[in-house]
Design a protein around this motif. Structure first.
Motif, PDB file in Angstrom:
ATOM      1  N   VAL A  20      41.986  45.066  49.295  1.00  0.00           N
ATOM      2  CA  VAL A  20      43.149  44.596  48.543  1.00  0.00           C
ATOM      3  C   VAL A  20      42.724  44.200  47.135  1.00  0.00           C
ATOM      4  O   VAL A  20      43.386  44.529  46.147  1.00  0.00           O
ATOM      5  CB  VAL A  20      43.824  43.413  49.270  1.00  0.00           C
ATOM      6  CG1 VAL A  20      44.911  42.791  48.419  1.00  0.00           C
ATOM      7  CG2 VAL A  20      44.387  43.875  50.607  1.00  0.00           C
ATOM      8  N   PHE A  21      41.608  43.493  47.024  1.00  0.00           N
ATOM      9  CA  PHE A  21      41.129  43.070  45.708  1.00  0.00           C
ATOM     10  C   PHE A  21      40.769  44.271  44.837  1.00  0.00           C
ATOM     11  O   PHE A  21      41.078  44.308  43.648  1.00  0.00           O
ATOM     12  CB  PHE A  21      39.920  42.139  45.846  1.00  0.00           C
ATOM     13  CG  PHE A  21      39.424  41.626  44.532  1.00  0.00           C
ATOM     14  CD1 PHE A  21      40.165  40.690  43.820  1.00  0.00           C
ATOM     15  CD2 PHE A  21      38.238  42.081  43.983  1.00  0.00           C
ATOM     16  CE1 PHE A  21      39.722  40.224  42.599  1.00  0.00           C
ATOM     17  CE2 PHE A  21      37.790  41.621  42.771  1.00  0.00           C
ATOM     18  CZ  PHE A  21      38.526  40.689  42.074  1.00  0.00           C
ATOM     19  N   LYS A  22      40.134  45.280  45.435  1.00  0.00           N
ATOM     20  CA  LYS A  22      39.796  46.495  44.675  1.00  0.00           C
ATOM     21  C   LYS A  22      41.058  47.204  44.185  1.00  0.00           C
ATOM     22  O   LYS A  22      41.074  47.760  43.098  1.00  0.00           O
ATOM     23  CB  LYS A  22      38.963  47.451  45.534  1.00  0.00           C
ATOM     24  CG  LYS A  22      37.501  47.065  45.625  1.00  0.00           C
ATOM     25  CD  LYS A  22      36.671  48.175  46.220  1.00  0.00           C
ATOM     26  CE  LYS A  22      36.735  48.146  47.708  1.00  0.00           C
ATOM     27  NZ  LYS A  22      35.857  49.103  48.382  1.00  0.00           N
ATOM     28  N   ALA A  23      42.115  47.176  44.981  1.00  0.00           N
ATOM     29  CA  ALA A  23      43.364  47.827  44.578  1.00  0.00           C
ATOM     30  C   ALA A  23      44.057  47.052  43.463  1.00  0.00           C
ATOM     31  O   ALA A  23      44.712  47.642  42.610  1.00  0.00           O
ATOM     32  CB  ALA A  23      44.286  47.967  45.781  1.00  0.00           C
ATOM     33  N   LEU A  24      43.918  45.709  43.458  1.00  0.00           N
ATOM     34  CA  LEU A  24      44.603  44.886  42.466  1.00  0.00           C
ATOM     35  C   LEU A  24      43.791  44.671  41.185  1.00  0.00           C
ATOM     36  O   LEU A  24      44.346  44.183  40.197  1.00  0.00           O
ATOM     37  CB  LEU A  24      44.939  43.520  43.071  1.00  0.00           C
ATOM     38  CG  LEU A  24      46.005  43.529  44.152  1.00  0.00           C
ATOM     39  CD1 LEU A  24      46.194  42.121  44.713  1.00  0.00           C
ATOM     40  CD2 LEU A  24      47.313  44.049  43.616  1.00  0.00           C
ATOM     41  N   THR A  25      42.526  45.027  41.178  1.00  0.00           N
ATOM     42  CA  THR A  25      41.673  44.776  40.019  1.00  0.00           C
ATOM     43  C   THR A  25      42.207  45.386  38.722  1.00  0.00           C
ATOM     44  O   THR A  25      42.236  44.695  37.699  1.00  0.00           O
ATOM     45  CB  THR A  25      40.232  45.258  40.303  1.00  0.00           C
ATOM     46  OG1 THR A  25      39.736  44.541  41.432  1.00  0.00           O
ATOM     47  CG2 THR A  25      39.323  45.029  39.131  1.00  0.00           C
ATOM     48  N   PRO A  26      42.627  46.640  38.687  1.00  0.00           N
ATOM     49  CA  PRO A  26      43.146  47.183  37.421  1.00  0.00           C
ATOM     50  C   PRO A  26      44.365  46.430  36.902  1.00  0.00           C
ATOM     51  O   PRO A  26      44.465  46.161  35.702  1.00  0.00           O
ATOM     52  CB  PRO A  26      43.510  48.637  37.766  1.00  0.00           C
ATOM     53  CG  PRO A  26      42.713  48.969  38.956  1.00  0.00           C
ATOM     54  CD  PRO A  26      42.561  47.693  39.717  1.00  0.00           C
ATOM     55  N   ALA A  27      45.271  46.048  37.793  1.00  0.00           N
ATOM     56  CA  ALA A  27      46.459  45.314  37.359  1.00  0.00           C
ATOM     57  C   ALA A  27      46.079  43.933  36.827  1.00  0.00           C
ATOM     58  O   ALA A  27      46.623  43.477  35.817  1.00  0.00           O
ATOM     59  CB  ALA A  27      47.447  45.183  38.509  1.00  0.00           C
ATOM     60  N   LEU A  28      45.144  43.268  37.499  1.00  0.00           N
ATOM     61  CA  LEU A  28      44.705  41.950  37.032  1.00  0.00           C
ATOM     62  C   LEU A  28      44.015  42.051  35.675  1.00  0.00           C
ATOM     63  O   LEU A  28      44.183  41.179  34.818  1.00  0.00           O
ATOM     64  CB  LEU A  28      43.771  41.311  38.065  1.00  0.00           C
ATOM     65  CG  LEU A  28      44.426  40.936  39.393  1.00  0.00           C
ATOM     66  CD1 LEU A  28      43.375  40.446  40.381  1.00  0.00           C
ATOM     67  CD2 LEU A  28      45.496  39.900  39.185  1.00  0.00           C
ATOM     68  N   PHE A  29      43.244  43.121  35.467  1.00  0.00           N
ATOM     69  CA  PHE A  29      42.579  43.325  34.179  1.00  0.00           C
ATOM     70  C   PHE A  29      43.608  43.533  33.069  1.00  0.00           C
ATOM     71  O   PHE A  29      43.495  42.966  31.983  1.00  0.00           O
ATOM     72  CB  PHE A  29      41.627  44.528  34.269  1.00  0.00           C
ATOM     73  CG  PHE A  29      40.933  44.846  32.980  1.00  0.00           C
ATOM     74  CD1 PHE A  29      39.941  44.027  32.490  1.00  0.00           C
ATOM     75  CD2 PHE A  29      41.301  45.959  32.237  1.00  0.00           C
ATOM     76  CE1 PHE A  29      39.293  44.311  31.291  1.00  0.00           C
ATOM     77  CE2 PHE A  29      40.680  46.251  31.044  1.00  0.00           C
ATOM     78  CZ  PHE A  29      39.666  45.422  30.573  1.00  0.00           C
ATOM     79  N   ILE A  30      44.634  44.317  33.344  1.00  0.00           N
ATOM     80  CA  ILE A  30      45.676  44.569  32.346  1.00  0.00           C
ATOM     81  C   ILE A  30      46.431  43.281  32.032  1.00  0.00           C
ATOM     82  O   ILE A  30      46.706  42.976  30.860  1.00  0.00           O
ATOM     83  CB  ILE A  30      46.635  45.675  32.840  1.00  0.00           C
ATOM     84  CG1 ILE A  30      45.901  47.016  32.880  1.00  0.00           C
ATOM     85  CG2 ILE A  30      47.877  45.761  31.963  1.00  0.00           C
ATOM     86  CD1 ILE A  30      46.652  48.106  33.601  1.00  0.00           C
TER      87      ILE A  30
END
Length: 54
Positions: free
Chosen positions: A32-42
């Motif tokens: 889940v964290f790997k999937a959300l990482t790009p959105a959190l970075f943006i």
């Protein structure tokens, strides 16, 4: 496909779907964290730019 095959499929009726993958009962937080990482970075970049504008 012949007319007989089409009629056989049309008259077959609903069938029960079989789910081949089983639920393993675990929550995969890493995935889940790997999937959300790009959105959190943006979102972090956007927040940083908004703070910089102030």
């Amino acid at each position: 496909m012949t007319n007989m095959q089409i009629k056989a499929l049309a008259n077959k009726g609903p069938t029960a779907a079989v789910w081949t993958e089983g639920y393993d009962g675990q929550t995969h937080y890493g995935d889940v964290f790997k999937a959300l990482t790009p959105a959190l970075f943006i979102l972090a970049t956007a927040a940083g730019l908004l703070v910089a504008v102030l």
